[in-house]
Design an enzyme around this catalytic site. Structure first.
Site, PDB file in Angstrom:
ATOM      1  N   SER A  74       0.477  -2.734   0.410  1.00 49.00           N
ATOM      2  CA  SER A  74       0.853  -3.225  -0.638  1.00 49.00           C
ATOM      3  C   SER A  74      -0.387  -3.492  -1.931  1.00 49.00           C
ATOM      4  CB  SER A  74       1.224  -4.712  -0.401  1.00 49.00           C
ATOM      5  OG  SER A  74       0.242  -5.838   0.178  1.00 49.00           O
ATOM      6  N   LYS A 112      -6.246  -9.730  -6.075  1.00 52.48           N
ATOM      7  CA  LYS A 112      -4.572  -9.376  -5.757  1.00 52.48           C
ATOM      8  C   LYS A 112      -3.844 -10.360  -6.095  1.00 52.48           C
ATOM      9  CE  LYS A 112      -1.953  -7.593  -2.054  1.00 52.48           C
ATOM     10  NZ  LYS A 112      -1.813  -7.294  -0.441  1.00 52.48           N
ATOM     11  N   SER A 118      -2.377  -3.405   4.279  1.00 53.80           N
ATOM     12  CA  SER A 118      -2.282  -3.439   2.847  1.00 53.80           C
ATOM     13  C   SER A 118      -3.598  -3.371   2.198  1.00 53.80           C
ATOM     14  CB  SER A 118      -1.594  -4.712   2.290  1.00 53.80           C
ATOM     15  OG  SER A 118      -0.204  -4.485   2.729  1.00 53.80           O
TER      16      SER A 118
END
Lengths: 501, 100
Positions: A159, A84, A183
Site C-alpha cells: 500500500s 505515508k 506494504s
C-alpha cells in the site's frame, strides 16, 4: 530547475545531512529543491496527497537558524522526508487514502511524526496509499493511483506506493512507510528502492491509524541501506503510548550498515519462497545475488518452512478480522464523513449510509470478510484456525533461524504490473504479498533491497532479507554488504538507472 | 464451508453497518465465496494441539506511571467533528421510529 537543484535532489540523505551540518548547503535550499521537484513531476507520479510547503520551509529555516547558533543537530537534521498518509500529523489533513477521512485534521501527532520533528527533519507532505493500507498497488486510493517512476503506466506497489514512488522520482530522499503484509517491502522492490519492516513493537504505533493492530509496523523507506538505517534509528525505540512497544535498546542498525559484512554468516534460502509462480527474471536476479553473497564469504544453506504455504490464507482471515473491528470507529459521529443526516434517519442508518459512501470497494470487501470470519459458527474454523497457523509459521521461523542467521527470498513474485491489470481480481492482487506476509504473522523483521532489473521488462527486482525479532541490525549488515557488491558491479546504485521523468 | 449466499452477504453488511447497493451484494457474494474457498486451505493443517497466536510479541500487564497528561485540544477536536451543538458532538436520533 537549476543544475544545483538537480544535484541536490539526487543526493543521499546521509550526504545531505553532512552538507547541511557543515554549512555547505542550507536546509532551506535542499527543501526548496525538493518542493520544486514535486511541483515539476508529481502531477504525473501522484506520490503525494498533500504537500506541506509552508510548514516545510518554516521547519527548514528553523534548522538553519539552529545550526548558525551552534546548537547540536541530529544525524538527519534538515533533511526532507515524506510521510505515508496513515500517520497522524497535527493540523495537517490525514486521509489514509479514504474519502471517509477527507479533510480530517488530526488534533495530535503520531509518535513517528513527533520523532521526525524532534530530530529536526523537514516533513514535505503526506504520501498516497491504498485506502486504509488495503492493497498492493496503490490503485485502491480514493484519490487515484500513484504511478511507478520506472514506467508511469505501471503500479508502484502498495500500500505504500506513494512513499516508494516519491523516492524513485527524487521528490524526497527519505520516506516513512507502514507494513502490515508487505506494504513497505513490496513497493520498495517494485521501485528499485530500500524498505524495512522493523521487528513488531520496534517502532511505536501511536497515531498510526490501525489496519490490523497485531501486524502493523511503521518503518524506513530510502534509496540506500545506510539512509534507511539512519532513519530507522530516528523513529525506533520504546514509547509508553503504545502498549505493544518493546522496552529494550534499539539494535545498532547504523553501525551494522556502516560495517556491511557477510563473511562466515549463514544465509538460509527458504525453499517455499521461490519457484513456481515467480517471474523468470525475478528468480534470475535473485539467484545471481545469492551467488554474489556466497562470493562475499557467506555460507548459503537451504531451509524449509513447510507452513508458509498456509500464510496467505491465515493472513486473509486475521487481517480482515482485525480490520473489521478497527474500522468500526469510522461511524461519522465524532470525526470523518457523515452522510444521510437529514433529521429523519436514525443514528444507525446514518452510520450505515456514511460508511457506504465513505469506504471504497476493497475496504468493504475486507470488512465483510472479517465480519464473517469472526461470526459465531465460523469463528473456530476460520479465525481460530488462522491463529494456530500463525503459531506454526513462527515455529517454522524459529527452526530456520537455528540453521541460519538470516533468511532470504525474492521480495515479490513479479515486477511492477500495469495499472488496472488486477484491480478487481482480489486473489491475484493478494498473491503479491506471498513472500512478505510470513514475517508480519511472526512479528520478526525484514528488508527489501534492489538486486537488478528483470531482463524481459527492464523493471526492478527486490531481494528480501529476514532476521529474528530484535535482530534488525542483521538486515543492515547483509543488506549493506550486498548493496556495496552490486554498486561495485554496476558502478552506481540501481536507482541511478531510473528513466528521467 | 465455502459457499456464501446473497442473503448472508446482506446480513454481514447489516452487522458491519454498510448500506450496500443491490449490485454490490451480487458482486461481493461472488467474490467472498472465491476468497473463502482459497483461504479455507488452512483447515488442512491439523492443529488440535497447537496454541493460537493472537500477538507476535506477547507482553503482559503494561502500565504507565499514574501521571496526568493534558488531553486533546477541545476546539481542535470539535473543528474536526461532522456536527456539534452546545459544546458537544451532535448525533442523529438514537431510537428507531417505533421505539420513539
Amino acid at each position: 530547475m537549476s543544475s544545483v537543484d538537480a544535484d541536490l535532489i539526487r543526493q543521499s540523505a546521509s550526504v545531505l545531512a553532512a552538507a547541511i551540518s557543515e554549512g555547505e548547503v542550507s536546509s532551506l535550499e535542499v527543501t526548496k529543491a525538493h518542493l520544486a521537484r514535486i511541483a515539476e513531476v508529481d502531477e504525473r507520479v501522484h506520490a503525494f496527497l498533500q504537500v506541506t510547503s509552508e510548514a516545510a520551509l518554516a521547519a527548514a529555516e528553523l534548522v538553519d537558524e539552529k545550526r548558525r547558533s551552534g546548537a547540536k543537530l541530529g544525524a538527519l537534521a534538515g533533511v526532507p522526508i515524506a510521510v505515508k498518509d496513515v500517520l497522524t500529523m497535527r493540523g495537517v489533513p490525514t486521509t489514509c487514502g479514504s474519502k471517509i477521512l477527507e479533510g480530517w485534521r488530526p488534533p495530535y501527532d503520531s509518535t513517528v511524526v513527533a520523532r521526525l520533528r524532534a530530530a529536526d527533519m523537514v516533513i514535505l507532505g503526506k504520501t498516497n496509499m491504498d485506502e486504509f493500507a488495503m492493497g498492493s498497488s496503490t490503485e485502491h486510493s480514493a484519490y487515484g493511483p500513484t504511478h511507478n517512476p520506472w514506467d508511469l503506466t505501471r503500479i508502484p506497489g502498495g500500500s505504500g506506493g506513494g512513499s516508494a514512488a516519491s523516492l524513485a522520482a527524487f521528490e524526497a530522499p527519505l520516506a516513512i512507510g507502514t507494513d502490515t503484509g508487505g506494504s513497505i517491502r513490496q513497493p520498495a522492490a517494485l521501485t528499485g528502492t530500500v524498505g524495512v519492516k522493523p521487528t513488531y513493537g520496534g517502532v511505536s504505533r501511536y497515531g498510526l491509524v490501525a489496519l490490523a493492530s497485531s501486524l502493523d509496523q511503521a518503518g524506513p523507506c530510502a534509496r540506500s541501506v545506510l539512509d534507511a538505517a539512519l532513519l530507522h534509528s530516528v523513529i525506533a525505540g520504546h514509547d509508553p503510548r503504545d502498549s505493544t512497544s518493546i522496552n529494550a535498546p534499539v539494535p545498532d542498525v547504523v553501525a551494522a550498515a556502516n560495517r556491511g559484512d557477510v563473511r562466515g554468516l549463514r544465509i538460509g534460502l527458504v525453499k517455499e519462497l521461490g519457484g513456481a509462480g515467480y517471474q523468470v527474471g525475478v528468480l534470475q536476479r535473485f539467484n545471481e545475488a545469492v551467488e554474489l553473497l556466497q562470493g562475499l564469504g557467506a555460507e548459503v544453506v537451504e531451509v524449509s518452512c513447510p507452513n508458509f504455504e498456509y500464510a496467505l490464507g491465515a493472513y486473509y482471515l486475521i487481517l480482515p478480522a482485525e480490520a473489521s473491528s478497527n474500522l468500526a470507529r469510522f461511524d461519522g459521529m465524532r470525526y470523518g464523513l457523515r452522510a444521510g443526516d437529514d433529521g429523519s434517519n436514525s443514528v444507525e442508518q446514518v452510520m450505515s449510509i456514511s460508511r457506504e459512501a465513505g469506504f471504497g470497494a476493497e475496504v468493504k470487501r475486507r470488512i465483510m470478510l472479517g465480519t464473517y470470519a469472526l461470526s459465531s459458527g465460523y469463528y473456530d474454523a476460520y479465525y481460530g484456525q488462522a491463529q494456530k497457523v500463525r503459531t506454526l509459521i513462527t515455529r517454522d521461523f524459529n527452526a530456520a533461524f537455528d540453521k541460519a542467521d538470516v533468511l532470504i527470498s525474492p521480495t515479490a513474485p513479479t515486477t511492477a504490473f500495469k495499472i488496472g491489470e488486477k484491480v478487481d481480481d482480489p486473489l491475484a492482487m493478494y498473491l503479491n504479498d506471498i513472500a512478505t506476509i510470513p514475517v508480519n504473522l511472526a512479528g520478526n523483521c525484514a528488508m527489501s533491497l534492489p538486486v537488478g532489473l528483470a531482463p524481459a521488462d527492464g523493471l526492478p527486482v527486490g531481494l528480501q532479507i529476514m532476521a529474528p525479532p530484535m535482530a534488525d541490525d542483521r538486515l543492515y549488515l547483509v543488506g549493506s554488504a550486498l548493496e556495496s557488491a552490486l554498486t561495485d558491479k554496476w558502478g552506481h546504485l540501481l536507482i541511478e538507472e531510473v528513466p528521467s521523468l | 464451508m465455502t459457499a456464501i449466499t446473497r442473503q448472508e452477504v446482506a446480513h454481514l453488511a447489516k452487522l458491519a453497518r454498510l448500506d450496500l447497493t443491490a449490485t454490490e451484494l451480487d458482486h461481493y457474494a461472488e467474490q467472498l465465496a472465491v476468497i473463502l474457498q482459497s483461504v479455507a486451505r488452512i483447515s488442512e493443517v491439523a492443529a488440535d494441539d497447537i496454541p493460537p497466536t493472537s500477538h507476535p510479541v506477547p507482553i503482559e500487564n503494561v502500565f504507565r506511571d499514574d501521571i496526568a497528561y493534558p488531553g486533546l485540544d477541545r476546539a481542535e477536536v470539535f473543528a474536526a467533528a461532522p456536527a456539534t451543538q452546545d459544546d458537544r458532538f451532535r448525533v442523529p436520533r438514537i431510537l428507531d421510529e417505533e421505539q420513539a
